[in-house]
Write an enzyme that holds these catalytic residues in place. Sequence first.
Site, short mmCIF file in Angstrom:
data_model
loop_
_atom_site.label_atom_id
_atom_site.label_comp_id
_atom_site.label_asym_id
_atom_site.label_seq_id
_atom_site.Cartn_x
_atom_site.Cartn_y
_atom_site.Cartn_z
N GLY A 61 0.81 -1.21 0.00
CA GLY A 61 0.00 0.00 0.00
C GLY A 61 0.84 1.26 0.00
O GLY A 61 2.07 1.22 -0.01
N GLY A 64 2.67 5.53 4.60
CA GLY A 64 1.87 6.18 5.63
C GLY A 64 0.49 5.62 5.85
O GLY A 64 -0.24 6.11 6.71
N GLY A 66 -0.36 2.84 7.15
CA GLY A 66 -0.45 2.05 8.38
C GLY A 66 0.12 0.66 8.26
O GLY A 66 -0.16 -0.21 9.09
N THR A 68 3.39 -0.65 8.44
CA THR A 68 4.37 -1.14 9.39
C THR A 68 3.80 -1.29 10.78
O THR A 68 4.15 -2.22 11.51
CB THR A 68 5.59 -0.22 9.41
N GLU A 86 11.36 -4.49 5.12
CA GLU A 86 11.81 -3.88 3.88
C GLU A 86 13.33 -3.91 3.86
O GLU A 86 13.97 -3.80 4.91
CB GLU A 86 11.34 -2.42 3.79
N GLN A 122 15.26 3.81 -8.70
CA GLN A 122 14.15 2.86 -8.65
C GLN A 122 14.61 1.45 -8.99
O GLN A 122 14.13 0.47 -8.41
CB GLN A 122 13.03 3.30 -9.59
N ARG A 214 10.09 11.44 9.08
CA ARG A 214 11.31 10.89 8.48
C ARG A 214 11.95 11.94 7.58
O ARG A 214 11.27 12.61 6.80
CB ARG A 214 10.97 9.65 7.64
#
Length: 356
Positions: A61, A64, A66, A68, A86, A122, A214
């Site tokens: 997703g 931010g 949710g 983690t 990750e 990327q 962050r």
Amino acid sequence: MMDSRATYVPPKKISESNSNAEEDPTDCSKPITLKVPTVSETVLATIPHKPQRHLTVYLEGCVGVGKTTMFKYVVDNMFVHTAYDEPMDHWTKWFPENILQTIHEAVNLPTQEQHAYVFSCQNLIATSFLARESGIVKTHPAPFDPSVDVISIADRHALAAYVAFPIHHFLQGRFTYMELQCMLWAFKQDSVDTIFLLQGCSEETLRRVKRRNRKVEHGVTIEYINSLQAAYTVILSTWYRATEYQYSAKRTVSEEISFFIAGPRRTLFYILYDKRPITLPEIEILKLFRKISNDLKKLVLIPVNFQRLVYSSALRRLQDLLIVTPGVTSYIHNENVDTATCAVADNPHFNHHDVS
């Protein structure tokens, strides 16, 4: 307690010449003891043995949303065989530079430099998932049976780095058409995975990004969140279309392409066809469409919105979905957020026909 053992006594032998025959001397042997199974043992013996399966669950997703926090809650409150984070060390420590910081700062560069930096970063982000996935052994997915099965949970699927974020970069004008094509051709889905696609309110998602503060995310805006959310919507609607595709040698190239681009315009098939270079042959477009379809058909995507749920309820919902879904894959991301949410309708039953 009554003894479940019975004593077996052999029958006496009868002499044919004398009806009042004496007992056979061999009858003096020791009694033979037989084991009579208990009721529970009899029942267990009739139940076929079910081998234990090891399912890898992915959470996916927008940043931010949710992921983690949910990931950590699952690990702390459910038996998990292995938790796959990750590959953050790859991105921030092992490469010559912090590529997460570089890719966020590249938005301020001139167009040509921006494209070069974003595409290079990327690719580095994507290949790091290959290193992580090499240690994951996957079995054919099946509905999760909590009585015998075990799960591992992974933070993000390679789909994010090879498909979702490249679509996002393309929508933002930071990827050229052929750069997007390169990332799509590089994506390879070998196993059958199921992904929990976490969705949520863009405003609440941005609030959580700002709250965790962050350094590499200081430039994240509501436009960034909306673009990334749109990329996942594109993937979901493309997946619905891909699952309906059946190859037919009787159809022409144009007929095949027409099938892919029919329906909602918010599919990757439609975007790739609509934005294609005029010099790109249709057969090349069709080859990519078939490749994308074959990859996505190996995924089971489960769109869910946990932002309005407390984590205990979200975990119960996740477990219920694992039990009824044929295979599991999901995404999760490291973030510290509370359970505050936007006042938006929770629609767990995503209707791809509503995609505009």
